[in-house]
Design a protein around this motif. Structure first.
Motif, PDB file in Angstrom:
ATOM      1  N   ASN A  31      22.374 -26.335  18.242  1.00 18.93           N
ATOM      2  CA  ASN A  31      23.554 -25.291  18.838  1.00 18.93           C
ATOM      3  C   ASN A  31      23.593 -24.407  17.905  1.00 18.93           C
ATOM      4  N   LEU A  32      23.904 -23.215  18.283  1.00 18.10           N
ATOM      5  CA  LEU A  32      24.315 -22.007  17.869  1.00 18.10           C
ATOM      6  C   LEU A  32      25.781 -21.493  17.828  1.00 18.10           C
ATOM      7  N   GLN A  33      26.347 -21.031  16.727  1.00 12.69           N
ATOM      8  CA  GLN A  33      27.827 -20.782  16.941  1.00 12.69           C
ATOM      9  C   GLN A  33      28.114 -19.400  16.388  1.00 12.69           C
ATOM     10  N   TRP A  34      29.031 -18.698  16.952  1.00  7.93           N
ATOM     11  CA  TRP A  34      29.384 -17.504  16.226  1.00  7.93           C
ATOM     12  C   TRP A  34      30.882 -17.590  15.899  1.00  7.93           C
ATOM     13  N   TYR A  35      31.021 -16.938  14.744  1.00 15.69           N
ATOM     14  CA  TYR A  35      32.469 -17.082  13.970  1.00 15.69           C
ATOM     15  C   TYR A  35      32.770 -15.634  13.759  1.00 15.69           C
ATOM     16  N   ARG A  36      34.008 -15.494  13.442  1.00 10.92           N
ATOM     17  CA  ARG A  36      34.543 -14.029  13.191  1.00 10.92           C
ATOM     18  C   ARG A  36      35.168 -14.325  11.947  1.00 10.92           C
ATOM     19  N   GLN A  37      35.371 -13.109  11.063  1.00 14.43           N
ATOM     20  CA  GLN A  37      36.064 -13.392   9.729  1.00 14.43           C
ATOM     21  C   GLN A  37      36.695 -12.013   9.521  1.00 14.43           C
ATOM     22  N   ASN A  38      38.189 -11.991   9.438  1.00 11.61           N
ATOM     23  CA  ASN A  38      38.814 -10.737   8.953  1.00 11.61           C
ATOM     24  C   ASN A  38      38.619 -10.597   7.594  1.00 11.61           C
ATOM     25  N   SER A  39      38.760  -9.417   7.186  1.00 12.20           N
ATOM     26  CA  SER A  39      38.561  -9.417   5.786  1.00 12.20           C
ATOM     27  C   SER A  39      39.236 -10.372   4.845  1.00 12.20           C
ATOM     28  N   GLY A  40      38.640 -11.107   3.708  1.00 14.25           N
ATOM     29  CA  GLY A  40      39.261 -11.918   3.134  1.00 14.25           C
ATOM     30  C   GLY A  40      39.877 -13.323   3.728  1.00 14.25           C
ATOM     31  N   ARG A  41      39.622 -13.436   4.801  1.00 14.42           N
ATOM     32  CA  ARG A  41      40.302 -14.547   5.614  1.00 14.42           C
ATOM     33  C   ARG A  41      39.652 -15.650   6.240  1.00 14.42           C
ATOM     34  N   GLY A  42      39.950 -16.622   6.618  1.00 15.42           N
ATOM     35  CA  GLY A  42      39.035 -17.657   7.152  1.00 15.42           C
ATOM     36  C   GLY A  42      38.164 -17.439   8.305  1.00 15.42           C
ATOM     37  N   LEU A  43      37.563 -18.385   8.423  1.00 14.71           N
ATOM     38  CA  LEU A  43      36.237 -18.205   9.582  1.00 14.71           C
ATOM     39  C   LEU A  43      37.024 -18.818  10.924  1.00 14.71           C
ATOM     40  N   VAL A  44      36.801 -18.050  12.166  1.00 16.35           N
ATOM     41  CA  VAL A  44      37.482 -18.325  13.275  1.00 16.35           C
ATOM     42  C   VAL A  44      36.429 -18.588  14.376  1.00 16.35           C
ATOM     43  N   HIS A  45      36.131 -19.830  15.019  1.00 15.12           N
ATOM     44  CA  HIS A  45      35.170 -20.317  15.719  1.00 15.12           C
ATOM     45  C   HIS A  45      35.371 -19.382  17.010  1.00 15.12           C
ATOM     46  N   ALA A  78      34.162  -3.837  25.978  1.00 14.65           N
ATOM     47  CA  ALA A  78      35.154  -3.295  25.849  1.00 14.65           C
ATOM     48  C   ALA A  78      36.086  -3.467  24.647  1.00 14.65           C
ATOM     49  N   SER A  79      35.486  -3.090  23.387  1.00 13.12           N
ATOM     50  CA  SER A  79      35.929  -3.354  22.330  1.00 13.12           C
ATOM     51  C   SER A  79      37.242  -2.838  22.014  1.00 13.12           C
ATOM     52  N   ARG A  80      38.008  -3.633  21.045  1.00 15.86           N
ATOM     53  CA  ARG A  80      39.239  -2.836  20.722  1.00 15.86           C
ATOM     54  C   ARG A  80      39.311  -2.918  19.164  1.00 15.86           C
ATOM     55  N   ALA A  81      40.393  -2.114  18.830  1.00 15.62           N
ATOM     56  CA  ALA A  81      40.555  -1.994  17.132  1.00 15.62           C
ATOM     57  C   ALA A  81      40.919  -3.326  16.478  1.00 15.62           C
ATOM     58  N   ALA A  82      41.361  -4.011  17.108  1.00 14.19           N
ATOM     59  CA  ALA A  82      41.557  -5.697  16.533  1.00 14.19           C
ATOM     60  C   ALA A  82      40.300  -6.478  16.463  1.00 14.19           C
ATOM     61  N   ASP A  83      39.238  -6.017  16.999  1.00 13.76           N
ATOM     62  CA  ASP A  83      37.830  -6.789  16.933  1.00 13.76           C
ATOM     63  C   ASP A  83      37.321  -6.131  15.648  1.00 13.76           C
ATOM     64  N   THR A  84      37.868  -5.349  14.808  1.00 13.20           N
ATOM     65  CA  THR A  84      37.318  -5.059  13.588  1.00 13.20           C
ATOM     66  C   THR A  84      37.201  -6.417  12.978  1.00 13.20           C
ATOM     67  N   ALA A  85      35.961  -6.717  12.503  1.00 14.86           N
ATOM     68  CA  ALA A  85      35.971  -8.039  11.274  1.00 14.86           C
ATOM     69  C   ALA A  85      34.519  -8.134  11.222  1.00 14.86           C
ATOM     70  N   SER A  86      34.028  -8.894  10.360  1.00 16.66           N
ATOM     71  CA  SER A  86      32.624  -9.432  10.264  1.00 16.66           C
ATOM     72  C   SER A  86      32.554 -10.757  11.153  1.00 16.66           C
ATOM     73  N   TYR A  87      31.329 -10.670  11.761  1.00 18.84           N
ATOM     74  CA  TYR A  87      30.870 -11.772  12.642  1.00 18.84           C
ATOM     75  C   TYR A  87      29.550 -12.562  12.198  1.00 18.84           C
ATOM     76  N   PHE A  88      29.672 -13.501  12.156  1.00 23.53           N
ATOM     77  CA  PHE A  88      28.536 -14.606  11.644  1.00 23.53           C
ATOM     78  C   PHE A  88      28.049 -15.397  12.717  1.00 23.53           C
TER      79      PHE A  88
END
Lengths: 114, 113
Positions: A31-45, A78-88
């Motif tokens: 499978n393939l998964q996408w994660y989000r990481q806010n600057s310097g923080r943990g990985l969120v599935h 419909a992106s929001r400012a809160a979507d600012t992050a790195s996506y892996f």
């Protein structure tokens, strides 16, 4: 080349616009998964798509998988400012002994401007 | 929602010292992992652990590293004789048997000076 390469490396959009990022990989996957990481923080599935699935939705997220091209895309609508992050993206493969492991791509840095 | 807990959140250590990074996985998960992320780089797989033994380890996971599950709840990563290049964010993750999703902890930022 590495498993799980993403493009673009960085993306800057206005709030309300859609953000699309792509991921390519080289080996067979479970499978393939996408994660989000806010600057310097943990990985969120965020979302997982199995190798026998082609498209999946979760809220404002849409992920596609093309196993013939070994590629996936993540769309944030419909992106929001809160979507600012790195996506892996991360490919999940079986281990020889037991279990699975994730192999991460380099990530896409998304900046959503208000 | 259950969480993977990592402590400490930030550790500063002198080069050559040993550090132990601690993780409490989700209680009914059976697969445990350590990953690391050097600043600005990819998240890299270090090791997976199942049934009280290492399932797989990466090339990075050399003799300097070891993992242990000393009791029913903790999962630790020990780094002996730390080097400057060990400075990174270290993430613990766990996964339930039969499930695909991984749960990651918030990470420990290790700074070797």
């Amino acid at each position: 080349s590495q498993q799980g390469e993403e493009d673009p490396q960085a993306l800057s959009i206005q709030e309300g616009e859609n953000a699309t990022m792509n991921c390519s990989y080289k080996t067979s996957i479970n499978n393939l998964q996408w994660y989000r990481q806010n600057s310097g923080r943990g990985l969120v599935h965020l979302i997982l798509i199995r190798s026998n699935e082609r498209e999946k939705h979760s809220g404002r997220l849409r992920v596609t998988l093309d196993t013939s091209k070994k590629s996936s895309s993540l769309l944030i609508t419909a992106s929001r400012a809160a979507d600012t992050a790195s996506y892996f993206c991360a490919t999940d493969t079986l281990l020889k002994a037991a279990g699975n492991k994730l192999t991460f791509g380099g990530g896409t840095r998304v900046l959503v401007k208000p | 929602e259950p969480e993977v807990t990592q402590t400490p959140s930030h550790q500063v250590t002198q080069m050559g010292q040993e550090v132990i990074l601690r993780c409490v996985p989700i209680s009914n998960h059976l697969y445990f992992y350590w990953y690391r992320q050097i600043l600005g780089q990819k998240v890299e797989f270090l090791v997976s652990f199942y049934n009280n033994e290492i399932s797989e380890k990466s090339e990075i996971f050399d003799d300097q590293f070891s993992v242990e599950r000393p009791d029913g709840s903790n999962f630790t990563l020990k780094i002996r004789s730390t080097k400057l290049e060990d400075s990174a964010m270290y993430f613990c993750a766990s996964r339930k048997q039969g499930a695909y999703g991984y749960t990651f902890g918030s990470g420990t930022r290790l700074t070797v000076v």
